[in-house]
Design an enzyme around this catalytic site. Structure first.
Site, short mmCIF file in Angstrom:
data_model
loop_
_atom_site.label_atom_id
_atom_site.label_comp_id
_atom_site.label_asym_id
_atom_site.label_seq_id
_atom_site.Cartn_x
_atom_site.Cartn_y
_atom_site.Cartn_z
N HIS A 98 91.14 66.98 -11.26
CA HIS A 98 91.86 66.25 -10.20
C HIS A 98 92.47 65.00 -10.80
O HIS A 98 91.81 64.24 -11.50
CB HIS A 98 90.92 65.84 -9.07
CG HIS A 98 91.61 65.02 -8.02
ND1 HIS A 98 92.39 65.58 -7.03
CD2 HIS A 98 91.68 63.67 -7.85
CE1 HIS A 98 92.89 64.61 -6.28
NE2 HIS A 98 92.48 63.45 -6.75
N ASP A 131 87.80 64.86 6.53
CA ASP A 131 88.60 64.06 5.60
C ASP A 131 90.06 64.08 5.98
O ASP A 131 90.74 63.05 5.91
CB ASP A 131 88.42 64.57 4.17
CG ASP A 131 89.36 63.85 3.21
OD1 ASP A 131 89.17 62.63 3.03
OD2 ASP A 131 90.29 64.48 2.69
N ARG A 154 93.49 56.39 7.97
CA ARG A 154 93.53 55.33 6.96
C ARG A 154 94.96 54.97 6.58
O ARG A 154 95.29 53.81 6.32
CB ARG A 154 92.76 55.77 5.71
CG ARG A 154 91.26 55.82 5.88
CD ARG A 154 90.59 56.61 4.76
NE ARG A 154 91.00 56.12 3.46
CZ ARG A 154 91.16 56.90 2.38
NH1 ARG A 154 90.96 58.20 2.46
NH2 ARG A 154 91.53 56.37 1.24
N SER A 173 86.83 60.90 -0.13
CA SER A 173 87.93 61.78 0.27
C SER A 173 88.19 62.82 -0.82
O SER A 173 88.25 64.03 -0.56
CB SER A 173 89.19 60.96 0.54
OG SER A 173 90.30 61.79 0.76
N LYS A 233 86.50 67.18 -0.87
CA LYS A 233 87.32 68.39 -1.00
C LYS A 233 86.97 69.15 -2.27
O LYS A 233 86.92 70.39 -2.28
CB LYS A 233 88.81 68.02 -0.98
CG LYS A 233 89.29 67.45 0.35
CD LYS A 233 90.79 67.34 0.41
CE LYS A 233 91.33 66.22 -0.47
NZ LYS A 233 91.09 64.89 0.07
#
Length: 425
Positions: free
Chosen positions: A82, A161, A168, A183, A187
């Site tokens: 990620h 989320d 947010r 967050s 995931k």
């Protein structure tokens, strides 16, 4: 429980109990906690922070709001990467097939771009026929057949989320490190991968402009991974200048294919290989085929082609090309000491490569090609950047974004971050 009590506790600096966290996340997802109440709690978290135990439990509560994916039917270990996002960050495109070519399976759930940072799905959708939306069964089929899949996350993964992220975004609480970390990790853990490597960007083109908060984010996410039994490693990497030469959608796909062909910009190759080695080691494959070899011998390209075909794309089809181009030339001879990532990313966005809202379309052919990188010697009048757009009316605002993004001096080395700043495990 009562939402007001939870808000007051965090407002006054107290640690939330596991029961409070489980309740408030579940109740908010169900609609029993109002948007304004969760907005107040998010602001209290932003201002007062969370302990490691709180962040870990908050992440678990968001995972529990939806489904978890299972890749146990595969005959090889799974690993994923990620990135926190940047300018020219096309690393997922060559990385997923590269790691698959070395023996691991890569279930990569990716997103779309927003603002000056690009999105992997937008880039891949510039390939004719390629599909981002796959069912769980389709993902498993592609993984079993090719070893890698890159697609959109389904609505069943961490729905808490998704709801909280939107809140947010409009309440000034995006910057909260506990909320960012939970967050991302909710995931990724729900995705079911066996190992995770994080690419946390630092610099003007990244979400985290300075090293200290980027390091805190990386350490928080690595700790969440450890608390949930997910082998997690983070690299802090530079985003003070664009990554590679291409910034956009189709132009980044073309550059990724260059890397898979054994060429491409040195920084893209270096980071792709470094992340691939980390992913293989985290997956328990330290003796796997070396990623540099898989790029050189064409095996990573073979996986790329099979992966694109498996998702409906044609790897041989011409990529979209913008109708118009504008060449920005060097105003003087000397050393290019600065090429600001944010300015280049903003220019690409204004050319049509990005979106201001999630529902906006993107131009697949729009973008920027950098003909020089910081440290290069340039001649007056030589091309520095080529801007691509479907409409010439986009060029003036893109050029405005670049007006303070470049610096050429008579001599001297640029003051740049190292490509790989640190490793956190």
């Amino acid at each position: 429980m009562d939402a007001i009590d939870v808000i007051r506790a965090k407002r006054d600096g107290a640690a939330l109990s596991p029961a409070q966290i489980d309740w408030v996340v579940d109740a908010y997802t169900r609609g029993a906690v109002a948007e304004e109440q969760m907005a107040a709690l998010a602001m209290a978290i932003l201002l007062n922070g969370m302990s490691r135990a709180e962040v870990s439990r908050w992440t678990e509560a968001m995972i529990a709001s939806g489904e978890r994916m299972d890749w146990s039917a595969l005959d090889r270990p799974t690993t994923d990467k990620h990135s926190t996002g940047g300018v020219g960050d096309k690393i997922t495109l060559p990385l997923a097939p590269l790691v698959a070519a070395c023996g691991a399976a890569v279930p990569q759930l990716s997103g779309r771009g927003l603002g000056h940072t690009g999105g992997t799905l937008d880039k891949l959708e510039s390939i004719p026929g390629w599909r981002a939306s796959l069912s769980g069964a389709e993902m498993l089929d592609v993984l079993a057949a090719t070893g890698a899949v890159v697609c959109a996350a389904g609505g069943g993964l961490a729905p808490a989320d998704r709801k909280l992220y939107a809140l947010r975004d409009v309440t000034g609480t995006v910057e909260s490190i506990p909320l960012i970390a939970s967050s991302i990790m909710s995931k990724k853990i729900a995705e079911g991968t066996g190992a995770l490597v994080l690419d946390v960007k630092v610099g003007s083109g990244a979400f985290m402009k300075a090293e200290a908060p980027a390091r805190e984010l990386a350490e928080t996410m690595v700790a969440i991974g450890a608390d949930h039994g997910l082998r997690t490693v983070a690299l802090l990497t530079a985003m003070d200048r664009p990554l590679g030469a291409a910034v956009g959608n189709a132009v980044e796909v073309a550059e990724a294919v260059e890397v898979l062909s054994g060429g491409g910009p040195a920084d893209v190759v270096e980071l792709t290989v470094a992340l691939a080695r980390e992913m293989l080691a985290a997956a328990g494959l330290p003796d796997a085929k070396d990623p540099a070899t898989a790029l050189a011998d064409g095996s990573a390209m073979d996986v790329w082609r099979r992966m694109i075909v498996a998702q409906g794309g044609n790897p041989d089809a011409p990529l979209p090309v913008a109708r118009e181009e504008h060449v920005l030339r060097a105003p003087a001879s000397g050393v290019l000491t600065r090429l600001d990532a944010y300015g280049v990313g903003l220019a690409a966005w204004r050319l049509g490569a990005g979106r201001a809202r999630k529902e906006d379309p993107v131009s697949f052919g729009a973008g920027v090609i950098c003909h020089a990188k910081p440290g290069d010697t340039v001649r007056e009048g030589a091309p520095l950047l080529t801007l691509h757009a479907d409409d010439t009316s986009r060029f003036p605002r893109a050029l405005d974004a670049l007006s303070d993004a470049m610096e050429i001096t008579d001599s001297g080395a640029p003051d740049l971050l190292p490509l790989i700043i640190d490793r956190i495990a």
